[in-house]
Enzyme design. Structure first.
Site, mmCIF file in Angstrom:
data_model
loop_
_atom_site.group_PDB
_atom_site.id
_atom_site.type_symbol
_atom_site.label_atom_id
_atom_site.label_comp_id
_atom_site.label_asym_id
_atom_site.label_seq_id
_atom_site.Cartn_x
_atom_site.Cartn_y
_atom_site.Cartn_z
ATOM 1 N N GLU A 171 0.816 -1.018 -0.093
ATOM 2 C CA GLU A 171 0.038 -0.098 -0.060
ATOM 3 C C GLU A 171 0.849 1.164 -0.158
ATOM 4 O OE1 GLU A 171 -2.679 2.791 2.799
ATOM 5 O OE2 GLU A 171 -2.987 0.518 3.133
ATOM 6 N N THR A 208 -3.327 3.164 5.758
ATOM 7 C CA THR A 208 -4.972 2.763 6.293
ATOM 8 C C THR A 208 -4.860 1.944 7.450
ATOM 9 O OG1 THR A 208 -5.228 1.273 4.746
ATOM 10 C CG2 THR A 208 -5.884 3.252 3.890
#
Length: 289
Positions: A131, A167
């Site tokens: 990510e 996140t």
């Protein structure tokens, strides 16, 4: 009789569920489907989908592909991945999590509207994580990555700072980083921070704390590569010191079970429910003897 309970709040998050659903739908068509990187950071789920025909490839293999179909997992990808797909006539099945896509868009907008000479884009995350690679890619590789307050010496506090977060990171650690940057930032220089931690993930912390309190022994089921797993496992250990990390039933030791009257089973956002159920069935069989 020993009580065995599976935490109902543990297991795949929406992004992972969506990626696996898309993979299974494509595989049912009988066509060859590649996945760029492990679809989820759990070897057992990767092997399950491999048995269905999913072929996992790395970025070097991806660059060699032409006229193929490739699934992008929930973690997201940098812009150059899409450019390679366009050049090589690769059909993309995009399973990037909507939360990650929104974050990528925000970082790209910040990068486009500022100059590196005046502003630093900082990402709280794990270096090398899929990510994070996708997030840094929105800044042409310019963003700084910090994993904890010890990394803040990378930052030039005489520049403006825009802080974002991977996140799946810890909300508490993010707050510590914000506090420390605020303290160190040069007078008159802008510092803006955006708490971009997924609340479906973050909200698991209070619920998992309550879950582990109820049990004599906690088995935290998680793959070694899971960033979210490390965060949640640490939280479990803080509340219940008798928490053990296992990736499979083969790692469960008999001596852990001695004298236990209540055993809890929980896991990360990358832990499949079927694997926790397998652990529960193993314990039930073992303790029934």
């Amino acid at each position: 009789m020993v009580k065995i309970e599976i935490d109902q709040g543990s297991g795949f998050c929406f992004g992972v569920v969506n990626a696996i659903k898309k993979a299974e739908e494509e595989l049912e068509k009988g066509e060859i489907l590649y996945c760029l990187g492990d679809i989820v950071h759990n070897n057992h789920e990767v092997e399950r989908l491999k048995a269905k025909g999913l072929i996992t490839i790395d970025h070097e293999q991806f660059r060699q592909l032409h006229h193929a179909k490739v699934l992008l997992r929930a973690h997201g990808e940098p812009p150059e991945t899409y450019e390679t797909a366009r050049k090589n006539n690769i059909e993309i099945i995009d399973a990037t999590c909507p939360v990650v896509l929104q974050l990528q868009s925000k970082i790209k907008k910040s990068y486009d509207e500022t100059s590196p000479e005046q502003t630093q884009i900082v990402i709280y995350g794990k270096p090398g994580h899929a990510e994070v690679n996708g997030l840094v890619g929105q800044t042409a590789g310019q963003a700084l990555i910090v994993e904890n307050t010890g990394d803040l010496d990378k930052i030039n506090f005489d520049k403006e700072i825009l802080l974002y977060s991977q996140t799946t990171k810890s909300v508490d650690e993010f707050k510590k980083i914000v506090s420390e940057i605020t303290r160190k930032q040069a007078a008159g220089k802008r510092f803006e921070y955006y708490d971009t931690i997924c609340r479906q993930v973050a909200n698991r912390i209070p619920s998992i704390r309550e879950f582990v309190r109820r049990h004599d022994l906690v088995l935290f089921v998680c793959g070694e590569k899971s960033s979210n797993g490390r965060v949640l496992f640490a939280e479990c250990c803080q509340i219940n010191r008798n928490t053990r990390l296992v990736s499979h039933i083969a790692e469960i030791k008999d001596e852990w079970l001695d004298g236990m009257s209540s055993i809890g089973i929980c896991g990360a956002t990358s832990t499949p429910k079927w694997l926790m159920e397998e652990v529960s069935e193993y314990l039930s069989s073992k303790l029934a003897k």
